[in-house]
Design a protein around this motif. Structure first.
Motif, PDB file in Angstrom:
ATOM      1  N   ILE A 355       0.738  -1.285  -0.118  1.00 47.30           N
ATOM      2  CA  ILE A 355       0.078   0.056   0.077  1.00 47.30           C
ATOM      3  C   ILE A 355       0.981   1.267  -0.064  1.00 47.30           C
ATOM      4  O   ILE A 355       2.166   1.169   0.522  1.00 47.30           O
ATOM      5  N   ILE A 359      -1.372   6.041   2.478  1.00 51.04           N
ATOM      6  CA  ILE A 359      -2.460   5.622   3.000  1.00 51.04           C
ATOM      7  C   ILE A 359      -2.117   4.764   4.399  1.00 51.04           C
ATOM      8  O   ILE A 359      -2.925   4.624   5.356  1.00 51.04           O
ATOM      9  N   ALA A 360      -0.764   4.152   4.465  1.00 55.87           N
ATOM     10  CA  ALA A 360      -0.313   3.653   5.732  1.00 55.87           C
ATOM     11  C   ALA A 360      -0.472   4.622   6.901  1.00 55.87           C
ATOM     12  O   ALA A 360      -0.586   4.449   8.072  1.00 55.87           O
ATOM     13  N   TRP A 412       3.336  -6.291   6.471  1.00 55.95           N
ATOM     14  CA  TRP A 412       2.105  -6.242   7.408  1.00 55.95           C
ATOM     15  C   TRP A 412       2.641  -6.432   8.827  1.00 55.95           C
ATOM     16  O   TRP A 412       1.838  -5.990   9.770  1.00 55.95           O
TER      17      TRP A 412
END
Length: 593
Positions: A355, A359-360, A412
């Motif tokens: 991503i 956005i993170a 992640w």
């Protein structure tokens, strides 16, 4: 010769007078400062109380619930500072021509540093004035910082940007943040953690929304116009919302049994229980018992600001708060860089991260927001100290494994641990106003909160500089930006800070019982662990144990450990309150002798 002597004498006399005048001036300034930090109670006139019954320019009758959405919107606009990392690359490129080389991120550190210092300086003033007055001043200064930033980017002056957004907007942040949160929490004396957490939720939500908003504006407009639009939107939203912020009426905040310093015994620092109705001795089949005082499990401690700041509990909480925010605060301003270097195009084998970085950052803002409101609610149920220790424990676990995730190239896993720590980071801000109010009284909340926020400044400036310094040290000695060890070294010192904060939080006396319980003569340590009292007694000076004839001599114990049950603690507390009630009555009754 006599003339010279008189001249010398006159010179010495004038010198002494001048020195005495300087001493008086210095003493006067010190007295003014002490007086400023000693009077921290808002005392409205009857006319002002009548006006505060209506909000929004006097057209709408004030209701307690109105402060919640208004506080959320105001904090939401101030929370746009958390999305500053989106500006780093574009500003560096606009000023230096290279988005990866520049010092735009220093602006973020300056803004948070000035925020804490401003809150500490203006805390007593905020407490003694109407929250709408301080709120309007804060939003005006915050808007001025945006306009100055737009000018700085237009003329490509990084120093003007530091002054505009870092210094001016930072002052607006400090005034507006404290005045809004404390005004909202005072409406809900029995659910302060939830009320403050919901209001502070807006500050965390600012980065959730403004991460995407800033990116869209940068892509579709110029940088100067972006700052102008953001500042104007924030100004309009906050100006409307502040009209719904009003202080509660007098008498709204008493919660529990006030404990005050007795004027008769002030020189001996002997706390006397003030509420005489709560301390009347109840005579019945169960014997003498302070009825209402015993029924109040968590009475509120009302002390002066000076006494609060001299308390070791305040400074232990200060260190614990600093430890709770340092990791996430540094990561918030460096997350795009870490993602780029470790999981994106900056690594040894370039690739697109799962991503985008912005956005993170936005998702991190969501966890920041979640932690603020969730922790405030949990602290109302479990207690402030237990909840705060839980936050620090989770952070210790998260920081311990974040390096493992980086070495394992787990994108992640890394983000999950960072987001988990961010929940704890936001949680500290969500519950700290209620924590301070419970410990030192509602009249000291803004002042204590403001000074505590200097830990925010310290963690931002020192933490940011140490992180950047270690990073630059490795890069200047041949390391590459994509090597994990340059970040692992930073995570290690942060872990040490959090562990120290956990230990300090363990020693905070957060309840009335812990702070007023007299120590036993041979007691050397007393802590509250998971709601129960643990104490260590030294038996070195205890009388020797007699050994009956014919038995082996036993080794004498030097230490004894006690973990009191709730029933044992309650019995000791009842006996203490009964004794204090008798002392209070004797002090009030005239001496018949």
């Amino acid at each position: 010769m006599n003339g010279n002597g008189s001249i010398a004498d006159d010179s010495m006399l004038f010198s002494r007078i001048s020195q005495q005048g300087e001493r008086r001036d210095k003493r006067g300034i010190l007295d003014l400062i002490m007086d400023y930090y000693s009077h921290t109670e808002y005392q409205p006139t009857q006319e002002q109380i009548n006006k505060d019954r209506f909000v929004f320019f006097g057209f709408i009758r004030c209701q307690p619930w109105m402060s919640i959405p208004a506080g959320i919107l105001i904090q939401f606009c101030y929370g746009s500072v958390y999305a500053w990392s989106i500006f780093n690359g574009p500003i560096n490129k606009a000023i230096s021509g290279d988005d990866s080389h520049g010092n735009a991120e220093i602006t973020f550190y300056i803004a948070l540093g000035v925020l804490g210092i401003t809150a500490a300086i203006f805390g007593p003033w905020i407490e003694t004035n109407h929250p709408r007055k301080s709120g309007i001043i804060g939003l005006l200064v915050f808007y001025s910082g945006h306009l100055t930033s737009a000018l700085a980017v237009s003329v490509r002056m990084i120093s003007l940007l530091y002054f505009g957004y870092g210094f001016i907007a930072g002052i607006g942040l400090g005034i507006g943040y404290v005045s809004t949160i404390d005004a909202v929490s005072k409406w809900w004396p029995r659910a302060r953690g939830t009320a403050a957490g919901i209001a502070v939720m807006g500050f965390g939500g600012g980065s959730l929304a403004f991460g995407a908003i800033n990116r869209w504006l940068i892509d579709h407009t110029t940088l100067p116009l972006t700052f102008f639009i953001l500042g104007s939107i924030n100004f309009i939203v906050m100006l409307i919302s502040i009209q719904f912020i009003s202080p509660p009426p007098p008498g709204h905040n008493p919660d529990g049994v006030p404990i005050m310093e007795s004027t008769e015994h002030h020189q001996h620092k002997q706390p006397a229980i003030a509420a005489i109705g709560a301390l009347e001795l109840e005579k019945g089949t169960q014997g003498t018992r302070p009825a209402a005082a015993i029924a109040a499990e968590q009475p509120t401690l009302h002390v002066s600001l000076g006494e609060a700041l001299r308390s070791r509990d305040y400074w232990l909480l200060y260190v614990a708060f600093l430890a709770n925010i340092v990791f996430s605060l540094v990561i918030i301003s460096n997350l795009p860089r870490i993602i780029h270097n470790m999981f994106g195009m900056g690594r040894s084998v370039p690739q697109q991260p799962p991503i985008p970085a912005y956005i993170a950052v936005s998702i991190e803002g969501g966890f920041n927001m979640l932690g603020r409101v969730l922790t405030g609610m949990v602290s109302d149920l479990l207690g402030r100290k237990t909840t705060f220790m839980l936050l620090l424990t989770i952070q210790i676990i998260a920081i311990s494994f974040v390096s493992v995730a980086i070495h394992a190239d787990s994108f992640w896993g890394f983000l999950s641990l960072v987001w988990l720590a961010t929940v704890c980071y936001g949680g500290g801000f969500g519950m700290i106003p209620a924590f301070l109010s419970d410990m030192f009284g509602t009249n000291n909340t803004s002042s204590c909160h403001g000074i505590l926020l200097t830990a925010w400044s310290l963690a931002s400036i020192v933490g940011g500089l140490v992180f950047t310094g270690i990073l630059n040290h490795f890069l200047s000695h041949g390391s590459h930006a994509w090597e994990p060890h340059i970040y692992t070294a930073n995570f290690m010192w942060m872990l040490v800070v959090v562990v120290v904060g956990f230990v300090c939080c363990l020693f905070v006396r957060a309840s009335i019982r812990d702070r007023l319980f007299p120590a036993l003569p041979n007691q050397i340590l007393r802590l509250r662990i998971f709601g129960r009292v643990f104490r260590v007694l030294c038996l070195r000076h205890a009388p020797p144990v007699e050994v009956p004839p014919g038995r082996c001599k036993r080794h004498r114990k030097f230490m004894e450990f006690e973990y009191l049950t709730r029933a044992e603690e309650q019995k000791a507390w009842d006996e203490y309150l009964a004794l204090r009630a008798v002392q209070h009555r004797l002090m009030k009754e005239p001496n018949d002798c």
